[in-house]
Design a protein around this motif. Structure first.
Motif, mmCIF file in Angstrom:
data_model
loop_
_atom_site.group_PDB
_atom_site.id
_atom_site.type_symbol
_atom_site.label_atom_id
_atom_site.label_comp_id
_atom_site.label_asym_id
_atom_site.label_seq_id
_atom_site.Cartn_x
_atom_site.Cartn_y
_atom_site.Cartn_z
ATOM 1 N N THR A 44 0.853 -1.178 0.000
ATOM 2 C CA THR A 44 0.000 0.000 0.000
ATOM 3 C C THR A 44 0.893 1.232 0.000
ATOM 4 O O THR A 44 1.829 1.302 0.785
ATOM 5 C CB THR A 44 -0.888 -0.004 1.253
ATOM 6 N N PRO A 45 0.625 2.203 -0.852
ATOM 7 C CA PRO A 45 1.463 3.392 -0.842
ATOM 8 C C PRO A 45 1.329 4.120 0.487
ATOM 9 O O PRO A 45 0.232 4.418 0.931
ATOM 10 C CB PRO A 45 0.907 4.243 -1.988
ATOM 11 N N GLY A 46 2.429 4.353 1.142
ATOM 12 C CA GLY A 46 2.408 5.056 2.415
ATOM 13 C C GLY A 46 2.760 4.199 3.605
ATOM 14 O O GLY A 46 3.024 4.732 4.684
ATOM 15 N N ASN A 47 2.762 2.862 3.464
ATOM 16 C CA ASN A 47 3.104 2.005 4.606
ATOM 17 C C ASN A 47 4.530 2.255 5.079
ATOM 18 O O ASN A 47 4.783 2.381 6.270
ATOM 19 C CB ASN A 47 2.929 0.530 4.262
ATOM 20 N N LEU A 49 6.337 4.905 4.549
ATOM 21 C CA LEU A 49 6.409 6.257 5.103
ATOM 22 C C LEU A 49 5.835 6.309 6.508
ATOM 23 O O LEU A 49 6.348 7.037 7.359
ATOM 24 C CB LEU A 49 5.636 7.234 4.205
ATOM 25 N N ALA A 50 4.775 5.563 6.760
ATOM 26 C CA ALA A 50 4.163 5.565 8.094
ATOM 27 C C ALA A 50 5.137 5.009 9.131
ATOM 28 O O ALA A 50 5.280 5.567 10.223
ATOM 29 C CB ALA A 50 2.871 4.757 8.088
ATOM 30 N N ILE A 51 5.817 3.928 8.790
ATOM 31 C CA ILE A 51 6.792 3.338 9.710
ATOM 32 C C ILE A 51 7.963 4.299 9.915
ATOM 33 O O ILE A 51 8.401 4.540 11.042
ATOM 34 C CB ILE A 51 7.270 1.972 9.177
ATOM 35 N N THR A 52 8.463 4.869 8.811
ATOM 36 C CA THR A 52 9.573 5.819 8.910
ATOM 37 C C THR A 52 9.178 7.041 9.736
ATOM 38 O O THR A 52 9.950 7.514 10.571
ATOM 39 C CB THR A 52 10.006 6.260 7.494
ATOM 40 N N GLY A 53 7.977 7.541 9.516
ATOM 41 C CA GLY A 53 7.509 8.701 10.259
ATOM 42 C C GLY A 53 7.397 8.423 11.746
ATOM 43 O O GLY A 53 7.749 9.274 12.574
ATOM 44 N N LEU A 54 6.918 7.239 12.096
ATOM 45 C CA LEU A 54 6.798 6.889 13.517
ATOM 46 C C LEU A 54 8.171 6.785 14.177
ATOM 47 O O LEU A 54 8.384 7.285 15.280
ATOM 48 C CB LEU A 54 6.023 5.589 13.688
ATOM 49 N N VAL A 55 9.121 6.163 13.497
ATOM 50 C CA VAL A 55 10.468 6.030 14.066
ATOM 51 C C VAL A 55 11.121 7.408 14.200
ATOM 52 O O VAL A 55 11.692 7.743 15.243
ATOM 53 C CB VAL A 55 11.336 5.093 13.196
ATOM 54 N N LEU A 56 11.001 8.225 13.145
ATOM 55 C CA LEU A 56 11.610 9.552 13.196
ATOM 56 C C LEU A 56 10.908 10.470 14.197
ATOM 57 O O LEU A 56 11.505 11.426 14.683
ATOM 58 C CB LEU A 56 11.617 10.190 11.809
ATOM 59 N N ALA A 57 9.646 10.200 14.497
ATOM 60 C CA ALA A 57 8.928 11.014 15.476
ATOM 61 C C ALA A 57 9.604 10.919 16.848
ATOM 62 O O ALA A 57 9.573 11.868 17.616
ATOM 63 C CB ALA A 57 7.469 10.576 15.575
ATOM 64 N N PHE A 58 10.228 9.798 17.138
ATOM 65 C CA PHE A 58 10.946 9.642 18.407
ATOM 66 C C PHE A 58 12.343 10.262 18.328
ATOM 67 O O PHE A 58 12.859 10.745 19.329
ATOM 68 C CB PHE A 58 11.080 8.169 18.788
ATOM 69 N N ALA A 80 -6.508 2.764 2.940
ATOM 70 C CA ALA A 80 -5.803 1.761 3.742
ATOM 71 C C ALA A 80 -5.803 2.227 5.203
ATOM 72 O O ALA A 80 -5.996 3.407 5.487
ATOM 73 C CB ALA A 80 -4.373 1.604 3.231
ATOM 74 N N PRO A 81 -5.583 1.307 6.137
ATOM 75 C CA PRO A 81 -5.531 1.697 7.556
ATOM 76 C C PRO A 81 -4.401 2.699 7.815
ATOM 77 O O PRO A 81 -3.313 2.563 7.287
ATOM 78 C CB PRO A 81 -5.258 0.385 8.288
ATOM 79 N N LYS A 82 -4.684 3.704 8.640
ATOM 80 C CA LYS A 82 -3.734 4.782 8.892
ATOM 81 C C LYS A 82 -3.203 4.768 10.322
ATOM 82 O O LYS A 82 -2.699 5.773 10.797
ATOM 83 C CB LYS A 82 -4.403 6.131 8.631
ATOM 84 N N GLY A 83 -3.280 3.652 11.014
ATOM 85 C CA GLY A 83 -2.921 3.596 12.427
ATOM 86 C C GLY A 83 -1.501 4.041 12.726
ATOM 87 O O GLY A 83 -1.279 4.854 13.620
ATOM 88 N N LEU A 84 -0.519 3.521 11.996
ATOM 89 C CA LEU A 84 0.875 3.891 12.253
ATOM 90 C C LEU A 84 1.119 5.357 11.930
ATOM 91 O O LEU A 84 1.864 6.037 12.641
ATOM 92 C CB LEU A 84 1.823 3.016 11.427
#
Length: 135
Positions: A44-47, A49-58, A80-84
């Motif tokens: 899914t486009p963005g999966n 990025l979502a993981i990278t964004g969460l890691v970089l948020a810390f 698609a689900p946007k949870g992360l």
């Protein structure tokens, strides 16, 4: 009398009589198919990025916040689900606010020290139990 399940069913076993199937053929000649292996699901486009964004948020909160927002938009367009991505937005926003408050406090402390040294002049001074070294 009920009909047997189709031969492609994973739980279907042909009836046997003394080691042979009902039609007299060798059962090993007709292996039972296992569950279908669908392979790799399409990404899914963005999966990523979502993981990278969460890691970089810390690690680097403002950058993680921006990347998580981009991921949330892409995942929303793909339905698609946007949870992360949402987790990255929340963590990035909270840590960014904490950073901003810390920077404001740091600037305030240094501003008060510089103003105190401007009033006292050069030298080592003790005011209310606090030692100031001004150059």
């Amino acid at each position: 009398m009920t009909n047997p399940p189709p031969p492609g069913d994973a739980q279907y076993t042909p009836p046997t009589w003394n080691g042979a199937s009902a039609n007299g053929a060798d059962p090993a000649a007709y292996p039972v198919a296992g569950p279908a292996h669908p392979g790799t699901p399409p990404s899914t486009p963005g999966n990523g990025l979502a993981i990278t964004g969460l890691v970089l948020a810390f690690l680097v909160a403002p950058i993680g916040l921006i990347i998580s927002i981009i991921a949330a938009v892409r995942l929303g367009k793909a339905r698609a689900p946007k949870g992360l991505a949402i987790a990255g937005i929340i963590v990035g926003a909270v840590i960014t606010v904490i950073w901003i408050i810390g920077i404001i406090l740091l600037i305030t402390v240094f501003a008060s020290i510089f103003s105190m040294c401007a009033e006292l002049g050069p030298g080592v001074w003790e005011v209310d139990g606090v030692t100031y070294t001004c150059n």
